[in-house]
Design an enzyme around this catalytic site. Structure first.
Site, PDB file in Angstrom:
ATOM      1  N   LYS A  35       0.848  -1.190   0.000  1.00  0.00           N
ATOM      2  CA  LYS A  35       0.000   0.000   0.000  1.00  0.00           C
ATOM      3  C   LYS A  35       0.885   1.242   0.000  1.00  0.00           C
ATOM      4  CE  LYS A  35      -2.483   1.548   3.689  1.00  0.00           C
ATOM      5  NZ  LYS A  35      -2.360   3.014   3.729  1.00  0.00           N
ATOM      6  N   ASP A  62      -3.385   4.254  -1.854  1.00  0.00           N
ATOM      7  CA  ASP A  62      -4.353   4.667  -0.831  1.00  0.00           C
ATOM      8  C   ASP A  62      -4.311   6.179  -0.645  1.00  0.00           C
ATOM      9  OD1 ASP A  62      -6.119   4.614   1.337  1.00  0.00           O
ATOM     10  OD2 ASP A  62      -4.554   4.089   2.783  1.00  0.00           O
ATOM     11  N   LEU A  63      -4.930   6.883  -1.593  1.00  0.00           N
ATOM     12  CA  LEU A  63      -4.945   8.356  -1.497  1.00  0.00           C
ATOM     13  C   LEU A  63      -6.257   8.846  -0.893  1.00  0.00           C
ATOM     14  CD1 LEU A  63      -3.207   9.306  -4.882  1.00  0.00           C
ATOM     15  CD2 LEU A  63      -2.182   8.908  -2.639  1.00  0.00           C
ATOM     16  N   LYS A  64      -7.166   7.938  -0.599  1.00  0.00           N
ATOM     17  CA  LYS A  64      -8.454   8.264   0.062  1.00  0.00           C
ATOM     18  C   LYS A  64      -9.090   9.522  -0.544  1.00  0.00           C
ATOM     19  CE  LYS A  64      -7.347   6.150   4.525  1.00  0.00           C
ATOM     20  NZ  LYS A  64      -5.903   5.887   4.397  1.00  0.00           N
ATOM     21  N   LEU A  65      -9.448   9.404  -1.822  1.00  0.00           N
ATOM     22  CA  LEU A  65      -9.991  10.572  -2.529  1.00  0.00           C
ATOM     23  C   LEU A  65     -11.325  10.994  -1.932  1.00  0.00           C
ATOM     24  CD1 LEU A  65      -9.179   9.369  -6.155  1.00  0.00           C
ATOM     25  CD2 LEU A  65      -7.811  10.873  -4.692  1.00  0.00           C
ATOM     26  N   HIS A  66     -11.481  12.294  -1.776  1.00  0.00           N
ATOM     27  CA  HIS A  66     -12.698  12.840  -1.149  1.00  0.00           C
ATOM     28  C   HIS A  66     -12.871  14.265  -1.653  1.00  0.00           C
ATOM     29  CE1 HIS A  66     -15.009  13.470   2.920  1.00  0.00           C
ATOM     30  NE2 HIS A  66     -15.802  13.477   1.866  1.00  0.00           N
ATOM     31  N   ASP A  67     -13.725  14.435  -2.665  1.00  0.00           N
ATOM     32  CA  ASP A  67     -13.916  15.770  -3.230  1.00  0.00           C
ATOM     33  C   ASP A  67     -15.242  15.738  -3.992  1.00  0.00           C
ATOM     34  OD1 ASP A  67     -13.410  18.392  -4.380  1.00  0.00           O
ATOM     35  OD2 ASP A  67     -11.279  18.004  -4.052  1.00  0.00           O
ATOM     36  N   PRO A  69     -17.773  15.181  -7.122  1.00  0.00           N
ATOM     37  CA  PRO A  69     -17.690  14.075  -8.092  1.00  0.00           C
ATOM     38  C   PRO A  69     -16.804  14.368  -9.298  1.00  0.00           C
ATOM     39  CG  PRO A  69     -19.933  14.282  -7.284  1.00  0.00           C
ATOM     40  CD  PRO A  69     -19.159  15.442  -6.708  1.00  0.00           C
ATOM     41  N   THR A  71     -14.249  16.299  -9.700  1.00  0.00           N
ATOM     42  CA  THR A  71     -12.820  16.318  -9.356  1.00  0.00           C
ATOM     43  C   THR A  71     -12.311  14.898  -9.113  1.00  0.00           C
ATOM     44  OG1 THR A  71     -13.105  18.498  -8.408  1.00  0.00           O
ATOM     45  CG2 THR A  71     -11.153  17.280  -7.697  1.00  0.00           C
ATOM     46  N   THR A 119     -10.180   3.749  10.997  1.00  0.00           N
ATOM     47  CA  THR A 119      -9.996   2.906  12.191  1.00  0.00           C
ATOM     48  C   THR A 119      -9.347   3.680  13.342  1.00  0.00           C
ATOM     49  OG1 THR A 119      -8.058   2.085  11.015  1.00  0.00           O
ATOM     50  CG2 THR A 119      -9.946   0.630  11.127  1.00  0.00           C
ATOM     51  N   ARG A 180      -3.237  -5.681  14.589  1.00  0.00           N
ATOM     52  CA  ARG A 180      -2.093  -5.740  15.495  1.00  0.00           C
ATOM     53  C   ARG A 180      -1.904  -7.162  15.986  1.00  0.00           C
ATOM     54  NH1 ARG A 180      -1.334  -1.584  13.624  1.00  0.00           N
ATOM     55  NH2 ARG A 180      -1.196   0.483  14.545  1.00  0.00           N
ATOM     56  N   GLN A 189      -4.278   3.818  16.494  1.00  0.00           N
ATOM     57  CA  GLN A 189      -5.469   3.085  16.036  1.00  0.00           C
ATOM     58  C   GLN A 189      -6.380   2.781  17.226  1.00  0.00           C
ATOM     59  OE1 GLN A 189      -6.146   2.846  13.015  1.00  0.00           O
ATOM     60  NE2 GLN A 189      -4.510   2.065  11.724  1.00  0.00           N
ATOM     61  N   GLY A 209       0.680  -2.208   8.829  1.00  0.00           N
ATOM     62  CA  GLY A 209       1.775  -1.271   8.701  1.00  0.00           C
ATOM     63  C   GLY A 209       2.830  -1.555   9.743  1.00  0.00           C
ATOM     64  N   ARG A 210       2.788  -0.756  10.809  1.00  0.00           N
ATOM     65  CA  ARG A 210       3.882  -0.766  11.770  1.00  0.00           C
ATOM     66  C   ARG A 210       4.162  -2.121  12.404  1.00  0.00           C
ATOM     67  NH1 ARG A 210       1.243   4.485  14.288  1.00  0.00           N
ATOM     68  NH2 ARG A 210      -0.526   3.365  13.360  1.00  0.00           N
TER      69      ARG A 210
END
Ligand code: C5P
Length: 233
Positions: A35, A62-67, A69, A71, A119, A180, A189, A209-210
């Site tokens: 990711k 994973d750019l989590k687009l939110h704008d 429609p 755009t 999360t 985890r 988280q 991730g971590r």
């Protein structure tokens, strides 16, 4: 029944491409999915996607687009030229935005998943926004809106995935971050569980991730993960 390593998506939350690729090369052929999030994409741009694809990896951008429609449609059209395998939009962008994302993807073979509630947010956070339903109901509503509008799947916490798999119609991909190992700290988280619990509850992909990237003992952690059966085809 196979192991879950092909269903583990490692979050490459590294400051630069060099450290990210060092991790990828250390894991070698044992991991398939990576990711690329905001930090790495903003520092490296499309070259990091190209380098992962050259190594035969699957890329979740994973750019989590939110704008609005229009755009988002343009942004997804631009992303569709990169050859990534999965992308995220925010479910709270609404059905029209998700339909626009689907249009923007055109014929590209790209999974679109909608992030329901991060999360890292707790129920108290949602109450402070003015949301009055319980978290799982909000996640269910956002999932229904997203899937009806053409998303292939959703991103939710491992604590909600079982309820969604049992209560939503049709098949959909469930991606769960907030994973985890039992001995790890949750960090920022809030809605977390172990890999075993997430898979048993119905997650199709788990994002880690971590727990992997900051672990000194990657080989042991991959052995531990690889021994968990993935019960679905
Ligand atoms: O290090 P950790 O395992 O907490 O990383 C989780 C990753 O999943 C991060 O890259 C974060 O951006 C992402 N993510 C999340 N919650 C969501 C969607 C994505 O934590 N709802």
């Amino acid at each position: 029944m196979s192991g879950i390593l092909e269903r583990v998506i490692v979050a490459l939350d590294f400051p630069d491409g060099e450290s990210a690729l060092r991790f990828v090369d250390e894991a070698g052929g044992r991991l398939t999915w990576y990711k690329v999030g905001l930090q790495l994409y903003l520092s490296e741009g499309e070259s990091i996607v190209r380098k992962l694809k050259e190594r035969g990896k699957k890329v979740f951008l994973d750019l989590k687009l939110h704008d609005i429609p229009n755009t988002v449609k343009g942004a997804v059209r631009a992303i569709s030229r990169l050859g990534v395998d999965m992308i995220t939009v925010h479910a709270t962008g609404g059905g029209d935005m998700i339909r626009a994302a689907r249009e923007g993807a055109g014929d590209a073979d790209m999974i679109i998943v909608a992030v329901t509630i991060l999360t890292s947010l707790s129920h108290e956070d949602l109450v402070s926004f003015g949301y009055s339903l319980d978290t799982v109901s909000i996640v269910k509503n956002l999932s229904e809106i997203s899937l009806t509008a053409g998303a292939d799947g959703i991103v939710c916490s491992p604590l909600e995935v079982g309820y969604l798999k049992n209560n939503l119609n049709g098949t959909f991909i469930a991606v769960t971050p907030g994973i985890r190992f039992s001995e790890d700290a949750a960090g920022d988280q809030k809605r977390v569980s172990t890999p075993e619990e997430a898979i048993a509850a119905g997650a199709d992909y788990i994002v880690m991730g971590r727990s992997l990237t900051a672990a000194g003992n990657l080989r042991e952690r991959l052995d531990q993960l690889g021994s968990i059966p993935f019960p679905r085809p």
